[in-house]
Scaffold this motif. Structure first.
Motif, PDB file in Angstrom:
ATOM      1  N   TYR A  65      34.322  34.067  31.861  1.00 12.30           N
ATOM      2  CA  TYR A  65      35.174  32.962  32.314  1.00 12.30           C
ATOM      3  C   TYR A  65      36.485  33.492  32.891  1.00 12.30           C
ATOM      4  N   ASP A  66      37.079  34.482  32.236  1.00 12.14           N
ATOM      5  CA  ASP A  66      38.319  35.081  32.738  1.00 12.14           C
ATOM      6  C   ASP A  66      38.100  35.726  34.112  1.00 12.14           C
ATOM      7  N   GLU A  67      36.908  36.307  34.299  1.00  6.30           N
ATOM      8  CA  GLU A  67      36.598  36.918  35.597  1.00  6.30           C
ATOM      9  C   GLU A  67      36.535  35.857  36.692  1.00  6.30           C
ATOM     10  N   GLU A  68      35.966  34.693  36.359  1.00  5.94           N
ATOM     11  CA  GLU A  68      35.920  33.595  37.323  1.00  5.94           C
ATOM     12  C   GLU A  68      37.333  33.118  37.674  1.00  5.94           C
ATOM     13  N   LEU A  69      38.204  33.018  36.656  1.00  4.81           N
ATOM     14  CA  LEU A  69      39.574  32.556  36.899  1.00  4.81           C
ATOM     15  C   LEU A  69      40.356  33.548  37.752  1.00  4.81           C
ATOM     16  N   ALA A  70      40.018  34.839  37.608  1.00  2.00           N
ATOM     17  CA  ALA A  70      40.770  35.881  38.304  1.00  2.00           C
ATOM     18  C   ALA A  70      40.411  35.978  39.787  1.00  2.00           C
ATOM     19  N   ARG A  71      39.313  35.387  40.216  1.00  3.45           N
ATOM     20  CA  ARG A  71      38.900  35.470  41.612  1.00  3.45           C
ATOM     21  C   ARG A  71      39.848  34.660  42.483  1.00  3.45           C
ATOM     22  N   SER A  76      34.864  34.874  48.703  1.00  2.00           N
ATOM     23  CA  SER A  76      33.451  34.551  48.731  1.00  2.00           C
ATOM     24  C   SER A  76      32.798  34.653  47.370  1.00  2.00           C
ATOM     25  N   HIS A  77      32.624  35.873  46.852  1.00  2.00           N
ATOM     26  CA  HIS A  77      31.965  36.141  45.579  1.00  2.00           C
ATOM     27  C   HIS A  77      30.658  35.373  45.467  1.00  2.00           C
ATOM     28  N   GLY A  78      29.990  35.165  46.597  1.00  2.00           N
ATOM     29  CA  GLY A  78      28.706  34.486  46.548  1.00  2.00           C
ATOM     30  C   GLY A  78      28.816  32.975  46.436  1.00  2.00           C
TER      31      GLY A  78
END
Length: 310
Positions: A65-71, A76-78
């Motif tokens: 979840y933290d990785e998603e917030l950091a984008r 893009s990230h797909g």
């Protein structure tokens, strides 16, 4: 307006540790629980709080979840709705293809989020015991003297087939043991939050609180205080009287010349715990009604006799 993050839902900082997250979760669950909350959107807030805690309490799911917030926003990230050039070479933009408006049809952002949650859940395979839950149970003082059984209806949190938090009404039969004191807890095994991946559910702890009345209440967990009415001649002459108490009818000896407000202590007649409490009887002198001329004459005679003390 952007949707609140799980950290914002729980009211904690992104670097909060596990203890802080658990403390915030328990506070909010008690606040918004449908059985006690008066807020119109309490059920929705409870679902959001459970979802936030479900994610942040699991280290792997929190990391994802933290990785998603950091984008960065728009990278893009797909993500088919963000600008950029995905690995497959096809460019997708929020506005659609070639500048045409994008027709989502039956596709919703919620579907994307649900798929993401299911992927996270698939990653967390370790069994996790359900959280313990705490509530308060108010009972009559009489129940502590004899023991009792109460039927309790609760909105119990659970998960549906998609892993979403939901509430189900459940009726529990609670046995209240004789001698239980105020503030003590009754443990109901397996009645807390459900476990994950086959793990057992948590427990439900019910903290006992006694109903209070102005003339009957408990102090120091097991001492009982009761106000009783006595007639003027009983207060003056003293002697034995019968008193109806929470523990049954008792014979009580009054000393002579009792004043209203005097307290009589009966040792060991309070809550019958392992070490029994005491019963404190507070006297309240009650004057009988005058019903006829004979009653009036009797009071007149008393008035004349005690005229020098008036």
């Amino acid at each position: 307006m952007p949707e609140a993050t799980h950290y914002q839902v729980l009211g904690v900082a992104p670097d909060a540790d596990a203890a802080e997250i658990k403390k915030a979760y328990r506070k909010l669950v008690r606040r918004y629980h449908p059985d006690v909350s008066k807020e119109p959107d309490a059920a929705e807030k409870t679902v959001a709080v459970n979802l936030a805690y479900e994610t942040l309490s699991d280290p792997e799911r929190r990391a994802a979840y933290d990785e998603e917030l950091a984008r960065p926003q728009g990278a893009s990230h797909g993500n088919p709705f963000a600008g950029g050039q995905p690995e497959n070479g096809f460019a997708y933009r929020y506005g659609g293809f070639g500048g045409e408006p994008f027709d989502a049809g039956d596709f919703h952002f919620e579907d994307l989020f649900t798929a993401f949650r299911q992927q996270q859940q698939a990653q967390a395979r370790e069994p996790q015991r359900g959280e313990d839950q705490h509530a308060e149970l108010a009972v009559d003082i009489y129940a502590a003297y004899t023991g009792a059984e109460r039927s309790l209806k609760l909105n119990v949190p659970s998960f549906d087939d998609y892993g979403r938090p939901v509430y189900q009404e459940k009726t529990l039969n609670v046995k209240i043991p004789k001698g239980i004191g105020e503030g003590q807890q009754i443990r109901l095994s397996g009645q807390g939050l459900p476990g994950r991946n086959g793990a057992p559910a948590g427990d439900l702890y019910l903290k006992i609180r006694f109903h209070e009345r102005p003339d009957l209440y408990v102090k120091d967990k097991k001492d009982v205080y009761q106000t009783i009415d006595v007639m003027p001649w009983q207060a003056v002459l003293g002697g034995k009287i019968t008193v109806a108490t929470a523990g049954g009818r008792l014979q009580v000896s009054l000393p002579e010349n009792c004043q209203s407000g005097k307290t009589i202590r009966l040792k060991g007649k309070g809550i019958p715990a392992r070490e029994a409490g005491d019963l404190y009887l507070k006297l309240r002198i009650t004057v009988p009604d005058i019903r006829n001329e004979a009653d009036r004459a009797a009071w007149q005679q008393l008035a004349e006799h005690f005229a020098d003390q008036a």
